[in-house]
Design a protein around this motif. Structure first.
Motif, PDB file in Angstrom:
ATOM      1  N   GLY A  42      11.631   4.672  -1.063  1.00  0.00           N
ATOM      2  CA  GLY A  42      11.486   3.389  -0.382  1.00  0.00           C
ATOM      3  C   GLY A  42      12.509   3.179   0.727  1.00  0.00           C
ATOM      4  O   GLY A  42      12.180   3.285   1.915  1.00  0.00           O
ATOM      5  N   LEU A  43      13.747   2.971   0.313  1.00  0.00           N
ATOM      6  CA  LEU A  43      14.775   2.579   1.282  1.00  0.00           C
ATOM      7  C   LEU A  43      15.006   3.623   2.357  1.00  0.00           C
ATOM      8  O   LEU A  43      14.984   3.322   3.559  1.00  0.00           O
ATOM      9  CB  LEU A  43      16.097   2.305   0.554  1.00  0.00           C
ATOM     10  CG  LEU A  43      16.155   0.988  -0.226  1.00  0.00           C
ATOM     11  CD1 LEU A  43      17.487   0.840  -0.937  1.00  0.00           C
ATOM     12  CD2 LEU A  43      15.934  -0.187   0.742  1.00  0.00           C
ATOM     13  N   VAL A  44      15.209   4.867   1.890  1.00  0.00           N
ATOM     14  CA  VAL A  44      15.557   5.920   2.852  1.00  0.00           C
ATOM     15  C   VAL A  44      14.407   6.166   3.831  1.00  0.00           C
ATOM     16  O   VAL A  44      14.609   6.236   5.053  1.00  0.00           O
ATOM     17  CB  VAL A  44      15.936   7.220   2.120  1.00  0.00           C
ATOM     18  CG1 VAL A  44      16.123   8.356   3.106  1.00  0.00           C
ATOM     19  CG2 VAL A  44      17.175   7.004   1.292  1.00  0.00           C
ATOM     20  N   ARG A  45      13.198   6.212   3.256  1.00  0.00           N
ATOM     21  CA  ARG A  45      12.058   6.472   4.126  1.00  0.00           C
ATOM     22  C   ARG A  45      11.857   5.318   5.115  1.00  0.00           C
ATOM     23  O   ARG A  45      11.615   5.529   6.300  1.00  0.00           O
ATOM     24  CB  ARG A  45      10.802   6.661   3.275  1.00  0.00           C
ATOM     25  CG  ARG A  45       9.629   7.126   4.077  1.00  0.00           C
ATOM     26  CD  ARG A  45       8.500   7.548   3.189  1.00  0.00           C
ATOM     27  NE  ARG A  45       8.851   8.742   2.415  1.00  0.00           N
ATOM     28  CZ  ARG A  45       8.085   9.208   1.443  1.00  0.00           C
ATOM     29  NH1 ARG A  45       6.980   8.574   1.094  1.00  0.00           N
ATOM     30  NH2 ARG A  45       8.424  10.295   0.804  1.00  0.00           N
ATOM     31  N   GLY A  46      12.023   4.096   4.604  1.00  0.00           N
ATOM     32  CA  GLY A  46      11.883   2.915   5.461  1.00  0.00           C
ATOM     33  C   GLY A  46      12.893   2.940   6.595  1.00  0.00           C
ATOM     34  O   GLY A  46      12.548   2.721   7.768  1.00  0.00           O
ATOM     35  N   LEU A  47      14.140   3.255   6.207  1.00  0.00           N
ATOM     36  CA  LEU A  47      15.203   3.292   7.225  1.00  0.00           C
ATOM     37  C   LEU A  47      14.912   4.371   8.257  1.00  0.00           C
ATOM     38  O   LEU A  47      15.043   4.158   9.471  1.00  0.00           O
ATOM     39  CB  LEU A  47      16.541   3.565   6.520  1.00  0.00           C
ATOM     40  CG  LEU A  47      17.798   3.354   7.360  1.00  0.00           C
ATOM     41  CD1 LEU A  47      17.928   1.874   7.729  1.00  0.00           C
ATOM     42  CD2 LEU A  47      19.038   3.823   6.611  1.00  0.00           C
ATOM     43  N   ALA A  48      14.473   5.540   7.737  1.00  0.00           N
ATOM     44  CA  ALA A  48      14.196   6.650   8.652  1.00  0.00           C
ATOM     45  C   ALA A  48      13.080   6.278   9.619  1.00  0.00           C
ATOM     46  O   ALA A  48      13.180   6.505  10.846  1.00  0.00           O
ATOM     47  CB  ALA A  48      13.810   7.895   7.857  1.00  0.00           C
ATOM     48  N   SER A  49      12.027   5.669   9.051  1.00  0.00           N
ATOM     49  CA  SER A  49      10.902   5.363   9.948  1.00  0.00           C
ATOM     50  C   SER A  49      11.272   4.244  10.908  1.00  0.00           C
ATOM     51  O   SER A  49      10.838   4.223  12.059  1.00  0.00           O
ATOM     52  CB  SER A  49       9.654   5.033   9.126  1.00  0.00           C
ATOM     53  OG  SER A  49       9.627   3.666   8.821  1.00  0.00           O
ATOM     54  N   TYR A  50      12.144   3.340  10.434  1.00  0.00           N
ATOM     55  CA  TYR A  50      12.560   2.273  11.356  1.00  0.00           C
ATOM     56  C   TYR A  50      13.376   2.858  12.507  1.00  0.00           C
ATOM     57  O   TYR A  50      13.176   2.531  13.671  1.00  0.00           O
ATOM     58  CB  TYR A  50      13.381   1.206  10.630  1.00  0.00           C
ATOM     59  CG  TYR A  50      13.961   0.205  11.584  1.00  0.00           C
ATOM     60  CD1 TYR A  50      13.134  -0.779  12.165  1.00  0.00           C
ATOM     61  CD2 TYR A  50      15.289   0.270  11.986  1.00  0.00           C
ATOM     62  CE1 TYR A  50      13.633  -1.669  13.092  1.00  0.00           C
ATOM     63  CE2 TYR A  50      15.795  -0.619  12.909  1.00  0.00           C
ATOM     64  CZ  TYR A  50      14.971  -1.592  13.461  1.00  0.00           C
ATOM     65  OH  TYR A  50      15.466  -2.459  14.393  1.00  0.00           O
ATOM     66  N   LEU A  51      14.292   3.748  12.134  1.00  0.00           N
ATOM     67  CA  LEU A  51      15.146   4.324  13.172  1.00  0.00           C
ATOM     68  C   LEU A  51      14.341   5.149  14.168  1.00  0.00           C
ATOM     69  O   LEU A  51      14.642   5.207  15.350  1.00  0.00           O
ATOM     70  CB  LEU A  51      16.242   5.199  12.550  1.00  0.00           C
ATOM     71  CG  LEU A  51      17.339   4.423  11.800  1.00  0.00           C
ATOM     72  CD1 LEU A  51      18.353   5.370  11.199  1.00  0.00           C
ATOM     73  CD2 LEU A  51      18.032   3.427  12.735  1.00  0.00           C
ATOM     74  N   ARG A  52      13.267   5.774  13.626  1.00  0.00           N
ATOM     75  CA  ARG A  52      12.482   6.623  14.510  1.00  0.00           C
ATOM     76  C   ARG A  52      11.532   5.785  15.375  1.00  0.00           C
ATOM     77  O   ARG A  52      11.445   5.961  16.587  1.00  0.00           O
ATOM     78  CB  ARG A  52      11.690   7.623  13.674  1.00  0.00           C
ATOM     79  CG  ARG A  52      11.125   8.777  14.485  1.00  0.00           C
ATOM     80  CD  ARG A  52      10.550   9.854  13.595  1.00  0.00           C
ATOM     81  NE  ARG A  52       9.461   9.329  12.793  1.00  0.00           N
ATOM     82  CZ  ARG A  52       9.464   9.320  11.455  1.00  0.00           C
ATOM     83  NH1 ARG A  52      10.489   9.806  10.800  1.00  0.00           N
ATOM     84  NH2 ARG A  52       8.450   8.815  10.785  1.00  0.00           N
ATOM     85  N   GLU A  53      10.857   4.841  14.688  1.00  0.00           N
ATOM     86  CA  GLU A  53       9.791   4.146  15.411  1.00  0.00           C
ATOM     87  C   GLU A  53      10.119   2.700  15.745  1.00  0.00           C
ATOM     88  O   GLU A  53       9.371   2.032  16.467  1.00  0.00           O
ATOM     89  CB  GLU A  53       8.507   4.193  14.574  1.00  0.00           C
ATOM     90  CG  GLU A  53       7.988   5.608  14.446  1.00  0.00           C
ATOM     91  CD  GLU A  53       6.885   5.703  13.411  1.00  0.00           C
ATOM     92  OE1 GLU A  53       6.459   4.647  12.920  1.00  0.00           O
ATOM     93  OE2 GLU A  53       6.490   6.830  13.102  1.00  0.00           O
ATOM     94  N   GLY A  54      11.217   2.203  15.179  1.00  0.00           N
ATOM     95  CA  GLY A  54      11.557   0.790  15.339  1.00  0.00           C
ATOM     96  C   GLY A  54      11.609   0.320  16.784  1.00  0.00           C
ATOM     97  O   GLY A  54      10.934  -0.651  17.160  1.00  0.00           O
ATOM     98  N   PRO A  55      12.392   1.004  17.643  1.00  0.00           N
ATOM     99  CA  PRO A  55      12.518   0.536  19.041  1.00  0.00           C
ATOM    100  C   PRO A  55      11.162   0.474  19.753  1.00  0.00           C
ATOM    101  O   PRO A  55      10.852  -0.534  20.404  1.00  0.00           O
ATOM    102  CB  PRO A  55      13.412   1.599  19.676  1.00  0.00           C
ATOM    103  CG  PRO A  55      14.157   2.204  18.540  1.00  0.00           C
ATOM    104  CD  PRO A  55      13.234   2.146  17.375  1.00  0.00           C
ATOM    105  N   ALA A  56      10.353   1.529  19.510  1.00  0.00           N
ATOM    106  CA  ALA A  56       9.052   1.552  20.186  1.00  0.00           C
ATOM    107  C   ALA A  56       8.189   0.400  19.713  1.00  0.00           C
ATOM    108  O   ALA A  56       7.591  -0.335  20.512  1.00  0.00           O
ATOM    109  CB  ALA A  56       8.367   2.891  19.917  1.00  0.00           C
ATOM    110  N   LYS A  57       8.180   0.197  18.374  1.00  0.00           N
ATOM    111  CA  LYS A  57       7.340  -0.861  17.812  1.00  0.00           C
ATOM    112  C   LYS A  57       7.782  -2.230  18.304  1.00  0.00           C
ATOM    113  O   LYS A  57       6.949  -3.092  18.649  1.00  0.00           O
ATOM    114  CB  LYS A  57       7.391  -0.807  16.286  1.00  0.00           C
ATOM    115  CG  LYS A  57       6.485   0.271  15.723  1.00  0.00           C
ATOM    116  CD  LYS A  57       6.303   0.101  14.234  1.00  0.00           C
ATOM    117  CE  LYS A  57       5.290   1.124  13.740  1.00  0.00           C
ATOM    118  NZ  LYS A  57       5.374   1.327  12.324  1.00  0.00           N
TER     119      LYS A  57
END
Lengths: 86, 590
Positions: free
Chosen positions: B519-534
Motif C-alpha cells: 500500500g504505502l510504498v507503492r502509493g508513494l512510488a506511484s505518486y512520485l512518478r506520476e504525481g506531478p503529471a497528474k
C-alpha cells in the motif's frame, strides 16, 4: 544371539512339573507367613499393625488397586501411539 | 603436608589423562581412579580445605564431614563398579563425560559454599548431556537437548537464589537454611529439579532410558543423589519435603505398571525410591535423616545393579521393551540371578539392603504419628515390589518365551553386577558397617520379628496379587505406546508456543507486507512518478475545457504533459510558481 527352534534343550521352567513345584512352594510360604503371625509378639507403633494379617491384606489389596487404577484410569488418560512425539 | 587432594580433582585429572591414552590403558585408568580416590578418601579428616578467594567472598572447595564422606564413599564405589561394567567401552567422549560427571558429583558433596556447589552443579548437568548424547541416536540427541533446557532452568533458579542470598545474608556458606524467603525458595527449587520432584521429574524418565547401556548406570547414581545430599545438607526438617517425598514414592508406580520400556520402568522406580529419601529429609529427625542417607547409599547400589542387568540384556539382544523380551533366564542365568538380587534389594526383602534403610524412614514417620504419610509409604513399598521387584525380572527373564537365546553377559559385566549384588546382600545381612558411616548415632534395630514378618507378608501378598492378576489375564498387557507425562507440557507446549508465535508473527508480517509494502510504498512510488503529471493535468483540464479543446486533442495534450514531466522538461515557470505557492501557504499558516 541365535534362534533355535528344533529339538531345543529343555530349561528349568520348560517342564510343567518344575513350575508346579515352584507354585506349591510359593503357596506354602504364603500359608506359613500367615501362620507365623500367631507366634510373634507385636509391639507396633500404630494400633492397626497388630491386626492379624494386616500387612498381608494391605499388600494384596494395595497391589490389586494399583494395577486396576493404572490399567483403567491412568492408561486411557495418558497412552498414545508410539510415534506421538514424532 | 599441604592441602589434601580434593576428590573431584582425581576424576577431572583422570578424565584429562584418559583423553591422551590408547583405549586399553584408558579403560584400566578409569577403573583405577575410583580405587585411588577411595584410598584418598579413607585418609581424609574432617575439616575445611582449599580456600580460594572469589570477589568479596572466600570459597571453600572442600569440606569434609560425615555427611559428605558417606556420599563420597558411595560415589567412588558406584564409579568403580560402573567402570568395570563399562570395560568394553571404546567411546572416548562417553568415558570422559562420565569422569567429569562423577568428579562434579563429588565436587557437589564436598563443596563448602554455594558458589562452588553451583559450579559443580552446572558441570554435572553438562556432563550428563554428553553421556546422553553418547548414544548417538536422534531420540537421544533430542532427549539430551530437553535435559539441557530443564537443567539450565534449574541452574538459573539456583544461581538466582545464591546471588540473592549472598546479598541478603552476606554469606555464601552452604549450611542449613530456613525456607523463608525468595532466595531460599529459589535454591530449594533448584535442588528440587535435580531431585526429580513431582512435575519436575520428567527429564529423568525422558532422558535416562535414551542413554547408552553404560551411560544410564552412571546417570542413575549421581545426579539425583547429589541433589538428595544438597537437600539433606540445606533443608533437613523442611516440612514441605515430607509431602513432596510421599507423592514421589506413590505416583511413579502407576506409570511403571503400564510402561513397556524396562529401563523407563526403572527410571520411574528411581523417582519412587528418591521419594523415600526426600520424605526422610523432610521429617528431619536423626532417625529419618539416617534412613534417607543410608537409603541413598543402598539405592545407588541396587539401582545400578538393576540398570546393569537391563543394560546387559540390551547389550546382548538390542531390545529393552517388555513386549520384545521374555524367557531369557535360559541363556542369561547369572544376569537373571543378579537382577533378582537387585529386585529383592529394592523391594526391601529381609536380608537385602533396602530392608535396613527404608524402614528407618517409615519408622520415623510412624514415630512422628504421620498416619497418611505412613500409609502412602507403605503403599509405595508394596508398589515398588510390584513394578521393580517382580515386573523387571519377570518380563525380561521369564514370562512368555520370546525365542531369543542371547549369550550370557560378558565377564566384566558379570563381575560388576556380582560386586553390586554382593554389596546389596552384605549390607542387608550386616547393616552395622553402613550404620557406622551415618552422620547420626544409630539406635535402630531392623531385624525384629514383627518387622521381618510384616515386611515379608507385605511383599509376598503383593506378589500374590501380581500372580493372580497375571494368571487371570487382568494384568495390563504390555503395549508399544508412549505414556504422556509432565514432559508433555514442554514437548507439546513448546511446539504450540512455536506455532503460536509463527501464526502471530506471520500475521504481523502479512499485514505489514500488505499495508506497507503493497500500500504505502507503492502509493508513494506511484505518486512520485506520476504525481506531478497528474496534478498538472488536473490543473490544466478545466482550462482546456474552457478553451473548447476536443476530446482527441485533450488526449494528445495529456500525453505531452506526461512526457514533459517524465523528462523534467516542463516549463521552469510552473515549478517556480508551485514553490511560491507553497511558501505562501506556509507563510499564511504560521
Amino acid at each position: 544371539m541365535e534362534r533355535e527352534s528344533v529339538q531345543e534343550k529343555q530349561y528349568l521352567f520348560d517342564k510343567p512339573k518344575n513350575v508346579r513345584r515352584l507354585f506349591r512352594l510359593y503357596y506354602a510360604v504364603l500359608a506359613l507367613l500367615l501362620l507365623a503371625e500367631f507366634g510373634v509378639d507385636h509391639h507396633a507403633i500404630f494400633p492397626w499393625e497388630e491386626w492379624p494379617g494386616f500387612y498381608a491384606v494391605f499388600g494384596f489389596v494395595a497391589c490389586v488397586a494399583l494395577v486396576l487404577a493404572a490399567k483403567y484410569v491412568l492408561r486411557p488418560l495418558v497412552m498414545r501411539r508410539e510415534d506421538y512425539y514424532g | 603436608m599441604g592441602e589434601p587432594i580434593a576428590p573431584f580433582l582425581l576424576f577431572f585429572c583422570g578424565g584429562l589423562l584418559a583423553w591422551a591414552l590408547p583405549p586399553k590403558a584408558r579403560r584400566i585408568l578409569l577403573v583405577l581412579v575410583p580405587v585411588v580416590g577411595l584410598w584418598n578418601l579413607s585418609g581424609l579428616g574432617s575439616g575445611a580445605h582449599w580456600h580460594v578467594s572469589f570477589m568479596d567472598y572466600t570459597l571453600t572447595m572442600m569440606r569434609v564431614d560425615k555427611l559428605s564422606l558417606i556420599f563420597g564413599y558411595i560415589f567412588h564405589i558406584a564409579a568403580f563398579i560402573g567402570f568395570i561394567y563399562a570395560f568394553h567401552l571404546d567411546d572416548r567422549v562417553e568415558q570422559i563425560a562420565i569422569m567429569i560427571h562423577v568428579g562434579s558429583a563429588l565436587g557437589i558433596v564436598f563443596a563448602g559454599d554455594l558458589v562452588t556447589l553451583f559450579i559443580f552443579w552446572e558441570v554435572l548437568s553438562i556432563a550428563s548431556v554428553f553421556i546422553i548424547w553418547a548414544r548417538r541416536r536422534p531420540e537421544a540427541t533430542r532427549a539430551g537437548f530437553r535435559y539441557l533446557l530443564v537443567h539450565a532452568a534449574g541452574g538459573l533458579f539456583l544461581l538466582g537464589g545464591i546471588v540473592l542470598r549472598a546479598s541478603e545474608v552476606g554469606s555464601i556458606d552452604f549450611v542449613h537454611m530456613e525456607l523463608a524467603d525468595l532466595a531460599t525458595f529459589l535454591i530449594f527449587m533448584g535442588f528440587g529439579i535435580n531431585c526429580a520432584w513431582p512435575g519436575l521429574h520428567a527429564w529423568l524418565t525422558d532422558a535416562y532410558p535414551e542413554s547408552t547401556v553404560t551411560g544410564t548406570v552412571f546417570l542413575s547414581a549421581f545426579t539425583t543423589k547429589a541433589a538428595v545430599y544438597a537437600l539433606a545438607r540445606g533443608f533437613a526438617g523442611t516440612g514441605a519435603l515430607i509431602w513432596v517425598g510421599a507423592l514421589m514414592t506413590a505416583f511413579p508406580i502407576f506409570y511403571a505398571v503400564i510402561e513397556n520400556d524396562l529401563r523407563r520402568v526403572l527410571s520411574y522406580s528411581l523417582i519412587n525410591q528418591v521419594g523415600f529419601m526426600v520424605c526422610g529429609i523432610g521429617i528431619g529427625t536423626p532417625l529419618a535423616l539416617n534412613g534417607a542417607i543410608s537409603h541413598a547409599f543402598n539405592d545407588i547400589l541396587f539401582k545400578a545393579l538393576l540398570f546393569m542387568a537391563m543394560g546387559a540384556v540390551m547389550y546382548r539382544t538390542g531390545r529393552i521393551h517388555a513386549t520384545d523380551l521374555g524367557g531369557l533366564y535360559r541363556t542369561m542365568p547369572l544376569t537373571c540371578v543378579f537382577c533378582m538380587v537387585g529386585a529383592a534389594s529394592i523391594s526391601a526383602f529381609p536380608l537385602f539392603s533396602a530392608f535396613v534403610s527404608k524402614s528407618m524412614v517409615m519408622e520415623a514417620a510412624a514415630l512422628g504419628n504421620m498416619r497418611i504419610v505412613w500409609f502412602i509409604l507403605l503403599f509405595a513399598s508394596a508398589g515398588v515390589f510390584h513394578h521393580a521387584g517382580i515386573k523387571i525380572p519377570y518380563f525380561a527373564f521369564f514370562s512368555h518365551d520370546s525365542g531369543l537365546r542371547p549369550k550370557e553377559a560378558p565377564l566384566h559385566m558379570l563381575i560388576a553386577m556380582g560386586i553390586a549384588a554382593f554389596l546389596c546382600v552384605f549390607i542387608g545381612c550386616a547393616p552395622g558397617y553402613l550404620y557406622s558411616l551415618l552422620p547420626y548415632e544409630v539406635g535402630y534395630v531392623p531385624y525384629t520379628w514383627p518387622h521381618v514378618l510384616g515386611q515379608s507378608q507385605l511383599l509376598f501378598f503383593s506378589s500374590l496379587a501380581f500372580t493372580l492378576l497375571i494368571l487371570s489375564g487382568i494384568y495390563p498387557a504390555e503395549m508399544r505406546a508412549v505414556n504422556l507425562d509432565a514432559d508433555w507440557f514442554y514437548r507439546k507446549g513448546a511446539l504450540a508456543l512455536y506455532r503460536g508465535a509463527q501464526i502471530t508473527i506471520g500475521a504481523v508480517g502479512w499485514l505489514s507486507s500488505k499495508v506497507v509494502v503493497g500500500g504505502l510504498v507503492r502509493g508513494l512510488a506511484s505518486y512520485l512518478r506520476e504525481g506531478p503529471a497528474k496534478t498538472t493535468i488536473a490543473l490544466l483540464y478545466p482550462a482546456w475545457l474552457v478553451e473548447g479543446t476536443g476530446g482527441s486533442e485533450i488526449g494528445e495534450r495529456k500525453k505531452r504533459v506526461r512526457l514533459a514531466m517524465e523528462k523534467g522538461a516542463g516549463p521552469v515557470g510552473i515549478g517556480a510558481a508551485a514553490a511560491i505557492f507553497l511558501l505562501l501557504l506556509l507563510f499564511l499558516a504560521s
